[in-house]
Each structure stands twice: as C-alpha cells, then as structure tokens.
Design a protein around this motif. Structure first.
Motif, PDB file in Angstrom:
ATOM      1  N   CYS A 136      45.689  42.322  46.416  1.00  0.00           N
ATOM      2  CA  CYS A 136      44.974  43.574  46.138  1.00  0.00           C
ATOM      3  C   CYS A 136      43.811  43.704  47.109  1.00  0.00           C
ATOM      4  CB  CYS A 136      44.491  43.631  44.695  1.00  0.00           C
ATOM      5  SG  CYS A 136      43.375  42.308  44.175  1.00  0.00           S
ATOM      6  N   TRP A 137      43.354  44.933  47.315  1.00  0.00           N
ATOM      7  CA  TRP A 137      42.280  45.140  48.278  1.00  0.00           C
ATOM      8  C   TRP A 137      41.389  46.305  47.862  1.00  0.00           C
ATOM      9  CZ3 TRP A 137      47.424  46.032  49.026  1.00  0.00           C
ATOM     10  CH2 TRP A 137      47.831  47.349  49.311  1.00  0.00           C
ATOM     11  N   GLY A 138      40.138  46.231  48.351  1.00  0.00           N
ATOM     12  CA  GLY A 138      39.157  47.272  48.074  1.00  0.00           C
ATOM     13  C   GLY A 138      37.845  46.888  48.728  1.00  0.00           C
ATOM     14  N   ASN A 139      36.839  47.758  48.616  1.00  0.00           N
ATOM     15  CA  ASN A 139      35.554  47.456  49.239  1.00  0.00           C
ATOM     16  C   ASN A 139      34.766  46.450  48.399  1.00  0.00           C
ATOM     17  OD1 ASN A 139      34.231  48.912  47.144  1.00  0.00           O
ATOM     18  ND2 ASN A 139      34.361  50.814  48.311  1.00  0.00           N
ATOM     19  N   GLN A 140      33.646  45.988  48.959  1.00  0.00           N
ATOM     20  CA  GLN A 140      32.912  44.919  48.294  1.00  0.00           C
ATOM     21  C   GLN A 140      32.336  45.345  46.950  1.00  0.00           C
ATOM     22  OE1 GLN A 140      29.318  43.682  50.472  1.00  0.00           O
ATOM     23  NE2 GLN A 140      29.561  45.494  51.741  1.00  0.00           N
ATOM     24  N   LYS A 141      32.090  46.651  46.761  1.00  0.00           N
ATOM     25  CA  LYS A 141      31.587  47.123  45.480  1.00  0.00           C
ATOM     26  C   LYS A 141      32.617  46.941  44.371  1.00  0.00           C
ATOM     27  CE  LYS A 141      28.467  50.606  47.454  1.00  0.00           C
ATOM     28  NZ  LYS A 141      28.163  52.048  47.553  1.00  0.00           N
ATOM     29  N   SER A 142      33.877  46.873  44.759  1.00  0.00           N
ATOM     30  CA  SER A 142      34.949  46.742  43.758  1.00  0.00           C
ATOM     31  C   SER A 142      35.418  45.300  43.594  1.00  0.00           C
ATOM     32  CB  SER A 142      36.143  47.628  44.157  1.00  0.00           C
ATOM     33  OG  SER A 142      36.745  47.169  45.360  1.00  0.00           O
ATOM     34  N   PHE A 143      34.644  44.346  44.099  1.00  0.00           N
ATOM     35  CA  PHE A 143      35.100  42.953  44.092  1.00  0.00           C
ATOM     36  C   PHE A 143      35.413  42.443  42.686  1.00  0.00           C
ATOM     37  CE2 PHE A 143      34.418  38.297  44.249  1.00  0.00           C
ATOM     38  CZ  PHE A 143      35.419  37.987  45.154  1.00  0.00           C
ATOM     39  N   SER A 144      34.584  42.767  41.711  1.00  0.00           N
ATOM     40  CA  SER A 144      34.839  42.289  40.347  1.00  0.00           C
ATOM     41  C   SER A 144      36.157  42.847  39.820  1.00  0.00           C
ATOM     42  CB  SER A 144      33.686  42.668  39.415  1.00  0.00           C
ATOM     43  OG  SER A 144      33.508  44.076  39.365  1.00  0.00           O
ATOM     44  N   THR A 145      36.459  44.101  40.173  1.00  0.00           N
ATOM     45  CA  THR A 145      37.731  44.703  39.766  1.00  0.00           C
ATOM     46  C   THR A 145      38.899  43.985  40.425  1.00  0.00           C
ATOM     47  OG1 THR A 145      36.680  46.874  39.475  1.00  0.00           O
ATOM     48  CG2 THR A 145      39.082  46.842  39.749  1.00  0.00           C
ATOM     49  N   LEU A 146      38.739  43.639  41.706  1.00  0.00           N
ATOM     50  CA  LEU A 146      39.798  42.923  42.427  1.00  0.00           C
ATOM     51  C   LEU A 146      40.050  41.555  41.798  1.00  0.00           C
ATOM     52  CD1 LEU A 146      38.746  43.673  46.135  1.00  0.00           C
ATOM     53  CD2 LEU A 146      40.437  44.891  44.750  1.00  0.00           C
ATOM     54  N   VAL A 147      38.972  40.860  41.489  1.00  0.00           N
ATOM     55  CA  VAL A 147      39.104  39.524  40.900  1.00  0.00           C
ATOM     56  C   VAL A 147      39.827  39.598  39.555  1.00  0.00           C
ATOM     57  CG1 VAL A 147      37.822  37.599  39.874  1.00  0.00           C
ATOM     58  CG2 VAL A 147      37.140  38.504  42.098  1.00  0.00           C
TER      59      VAL A 147
END
Length: 202
Positions: A136-147
């Motif tokens: 999965c991928w996204g910007n750093q603001k979405s890191f918790s969502t990615l994790v």
C-alpha cells in the motif's frame, strides 16, 4: 427547486478547477490557503458565477469542496469517475510496484484498490515460490492508515507487507520521520520504503 447543473457546464467547471489545483500544487497548501482558494473560486465569474445559476449561492462553496475537490486526490491517481477531468496524473499501481520492487514484480490482476491505494504483488521470476505480498502507498500524513491496512493483511499472509511513503514536488520525509517510520515498521513486521513520484500530462 434549483435547476440541475447541465453536464457540459459541470464538466467545464470541474476541468477548470482541476487545472488550477494542479498549477498551485493543491496537495501542498495549508488549510488556510485552501480556504482562500475556495473563496476565490466562489467569486470567480467562470466558476462560482456559473454555478450560482443552478445552485443556491450559499451552497456553491460546499459543492466545490465536497464534490470535485473531495475527489481531486483520487482523480490524480486515475481512480474514480472524476479521473477524466484531470490534466495531470500519477503513474498507476504497476509502475509504482516496478519502481519500488523491481521489473520482475507485477500487480496481481483484480487486487488494486483504494483507501489506501493498495494491491497484491508477485515476483514473476520466482518460479513456483509464493512471493505474494500486500503493498500500500500514500503520503507521510497517511502513514498510520498505511500501517493499519498492512497489519490487517499481515495476519492472513505469509510474506511481509510493504508500505510505501510517497512524495512529490518539494515534499520530503525528514530523517527523523524516516527513523520513526522504520522503527514502527520493524515493531509491526512491516517493510517501509520511500518513493518520489511525478505527475504526467494526460
């Protein structure tokens, strides 16, 4: 009851909004700057002026914010019905996979999805070995969502999931944030990588 926005008017307005949003690097703007742009668009004769012919003037700002601009980020990914309005677009999942993992890796057909952007990937040169991974991928603001998304898939898969923190233009991930992300990844059993992306003219 207010008349419905004609399709041709709606198309022209959304195309104009998306072209301007790309020019001003919408994703980099603060909430305050975005609010000022909403005001600018509401006051612009070619946008707000046209919309007021079909919408209650008090609802024009809400329509701009909650209809086209709510979909802008997904449209730049080439996802959803608003993708046809963008003038610039990111590479799709297949390109992200190859740039991150190598040319032998590919997207498993039918597995690409959103919220967050994700897919299953497989190494086509690995023979009979099961190399299937969740990515999965996204910007750093979405890191918790990615994790969280990666963790949910990790419990049902043999291979370590992968999260890719993507940046564009002048965005950077500080060394402090990278260290934190990698510590979290290690603790959670998730691989973390980074990728700079560029939009391309459609």
């Amino acid at each position: 009851m207010a008349p419905r926005i004609p399709d041709n008017v709606r198309d022209e307005i959304i195309t104009s909004l998306y072209r301007q949003a790309a020019d001003i690097d919408w994703h980099l703007l603060s909430q305050g700057d975005k609010a000022r742009w909403y005001t600018t668009w509401v006051d612009a004769p070619e946008i707000g002026g046209r919309l007021k012919q079909f919408l209650d003037p008090a609802k024009v700002r809400v329509w701009i914010k909650d209809v086209p601009m709510k979909e802008f980020a997904r449209a730049e990914e080439g996802v959803g019905p608003y993708a046809r309005y963008v003038t610039q677009r990111f590479d799709g999942a297949e390109e992200i996979v190859k740039r991150t993992l190598g040319k032998s890796w590919t997207v498993v057909p039918g597995t690409a999805g959103i919220k967050p952007q994700h897919c299953l990937v497989i190494d086509t040169e690995a023979g009979a070995e099961d190399t299937t991974r969740y990515m999965c991928w996204g910007n750093q603001k979405s890191f918790s969502t990615l994790v969280w998304a990666a963790l949910q898939r990790a419990i049902a898969m043999r291979n370590k999931p992968l999260t890719v923190v993507v940046t564009r233009d002048s965005e950077t991930v500080s060394s402090v944030d990278q260290l934190d992300f990698e510590k979290i990844g290690t603790r959670c059993g998730i691989e973390v990588r980074y990728l700079r992306r560029e939009v391309k003219e459609v």
